[in-house]
Design a protein around this motif. Sequence first.
Motif, PDB file in Angstrom:
ATOM      1  N   UNK A  32       0.699 -13.220   3.131  1.00  0.00           N
ATOM      2  CA  UNK A  32       0.359 -12.767   1.785  1.00  0.00           C
ATOM      3  C   UNK A  32      -0.859 -13.525   1.261  1.00  0.00           C
ATOM      4  N   UNK A  33      -0.921 -14.813   1.511  1.00  0.00           N
ATOM      5  CA  UNK A  33      -2.074 -15.603   1.082  1.00  0.00           C
ATOM      6  C   UNK A  33      -3.362 -15.027   1.661  1.00  0.00           C
ATOM      7  N   UNK A  34      -3.321 -14.649   2.934  1.00  0.00           N
ATOM      8  CA  UNK A  34      -4.504 -14.085   3.580  1.00  0.00           C
ATOM      9  C   UNK A  34      -4.830 -12.689   3.042  1.00  0.00           C
ATOM     10  N   UNK A  35      -3.795 -11.867   2.841  1.00  0.00           N
ATOM     11  CA  UNK A  35      -4.006 -10.500   2.353  1.00  0.00           C
ATOM     12  C   UNK A  35      -4.636 -10.469   0.964  1.00  0.00           C
ATOM     13  N   UNK A  36      -4.287 -11.448   0.138  1.00  0.00           N
ATOM     14  CA  UNK A  36      -4.729 -11.438  -1.254  1.00  0.00           C
ATOM     15  C   UNK A  36      -5.873 -12.402  -1.545  1.00  0.00           C
ATOM     16  N   UNK A  37      -6.526 -12.898  -0.529  1.00  0.00           N
ATOM     17  CA  UNK A  37      -7.567 -13.914  -0.743  1.00  0.00           C
ATOM     18  C   UNK A  37      -8.729 -13.420  -1.603  1.00  0.00           C
ATOM     19  N   UNK A  38      -8.945 -12.108  -1.641  1.00  0.00           N
ATOM     20  CA  UNK A  38     -10.021 -11.559  -2.471  1.00  0.00           C
ATOM     21  C   UNK A  38      -9.518 -11.131  -3.852  1.00  0.00           C
ATOM     22  N   UNK A  39      -8.252 -11.345  -4.147  1.00  0.00           N
ATOM     23  CA  UNK A  39      -7.659 -10.881  -5.408  1.00  0.00           C
ATOM     24  C   UNK A  39      -7.057 -12.019  -6.217  1.00  0.00           C
ATOM     25  N   UNK A  40      -7.646 -13.195  -6.147  1.00  0.00           N
ATOM     26  CA  UNK A  40      -7.080 -14.375  -6.784  1.00  0.00           C
ATOM     27  C   UNK A  40      -7.030 -14.276  -8.302  1.00  0.00           C
ATOM     28  N   UNK A  41      -7.865 -13.405  -8.895  1.00  0.00           N
ATOM     29  CA  UNK A  41      -7.903 -13.311 -10.359  1.00  0.00           C
ATOM     30  C   UNK A  41      -7.048 -12.170 -10.905  1.00  0.00           C
ATOM     31  N   UNK A  42      -6.420 -11.384 -10.035  1.00  0.00           N
ATOM     32  CA  UNK A  42      -5.623 -10.238 -10.486  1.00  0.00           C
ATOM     33  C   UNK A  42      -4.189 -10.670 -10.807  1.00  0.00           C
ATOM     34  N   UNK A  81       4.697  -1.685  -3.700  1.00  0.00           N
ATOM     35  CA  UNK A  81       4.772  -3.070  -3.213  1.00  0.00           C
ATOM     36  C   UNK A  81       4.118  -3.251  -1.850  1.00  0.00           C
ATOM     37  N   UNK A  82       3.446  -4.385  -1.697  1.00  0.00           N
ATOM     38  CA  UNK A  82       2.999  -4.841  -0.382  1.00  0.00           C
ATOM     39  C   UNK A  82       4.231  -5.417   0.310  1.00  0.00           C
ATOM     40  N   UNK A  83       4.530  -4.923   1.497  1.00  0.00           N
ATOM     41  CA  UNK A  83       5.735  -5.354   2.202  1.00  0.00           C
ATOM     42  C   UNK A  83       5.351  -5.963   3.552  1.00  0.00           C
TER      43      UNK A  83
END
Length: 345
Positions: A183-193, A168-170
């Motif tokens: 979290x929104x910023x951390x995952x901005x490149x993973x929107x399709x996962x 988990x990302x914590x």
Amino acid sequence: MKRLFNRVNNLKLKKRLEESDEQRTTLSFYKYHQLEDPQAFRDQLYLQLSECEVLGRIYVAHEGINGQMSVPTEQFEAFKTTLYSIPWLDGARLNIAVEKEGKSFFKLTIKVREKIVADGLNDASFDVTKRGKHLRAPEVNALLDDPETIVVDMRNHYESEVGYFERAIRPDVETFRKALLLVEDLLKEDRDKNIVMYCTGGIRCEKASAYYLHKGFDNVFMVDGGIIEYAHQCEQQGLPNKFIGKNFVFDERIGERISEEVVAHCHQCGKICDNYKNCSNDACHVLFIQCEECAVKCQACCSKECADFSQLPAEEQENLKGTMEFNGARFGKGRYRALIKKNQQ
């Protein structure tokens, strides 16, 4: 006229609960629902739950209700009947605590708030009803077995310090509001996962999943009923439990064990330990992890300063409170690291 608030001293209530041998059941529930008059609903609910001898902490807002409580086990069915007699709460899921200790609350408090969970979001800017897909335990495990799945803990740092799902990302944050943006910023490149989110009982993920879908994330999932319900389903269905350690809870218990692994350390000596407690010096009350050896050494306090202060006569403590600064004012929840830092110098 019946009372709508508790009028008994908190210390007396706590002592009464500790000395009681009454069996109680700890549970939580929430429901998003548009309330026109939260205050009127709050007052009526207080009267209804008092009849069932409910103890706990409940927040009511225009957007619904969020409650954690304990109920005399003998009155559990009466409590359910009372709660479900409210049409929009009929059938609401009750998350029963994993551990059976029912001495979790010592009074009933129901407060009207702006939101049932402080998230800092403008709900009018997106559709809060379009939420991510709920996952039952078998589905959670299947997705977690996929190395491409992103797992996100939507809780605060001090909650995830003592327990978390594998991989988990914590977020290192102290509020849900900050977690949402980070979290929104951390995952901005993973929107399709595939993104699987979890929290204690599910309420934070309900809002977070709707927000992330609005922000363009395609495959947002959440653990149905949070950690509590997941643990129950794994036990009932004989499934592997992928949550490691303790589930942090916001009541007198502070934590309930989900698995036997201990993943945290004493904030004073560094020994493997996951027992959170509040400093016994009430003028401090900082939340920290303390092993049994340090508890004896420091008299259940976070520091020698607090231990010495707590031994003073009550009158002298009261006179000195305004002249001394303790760790509770210096550190946020779970941020205090005392002897570890000193030993490294």
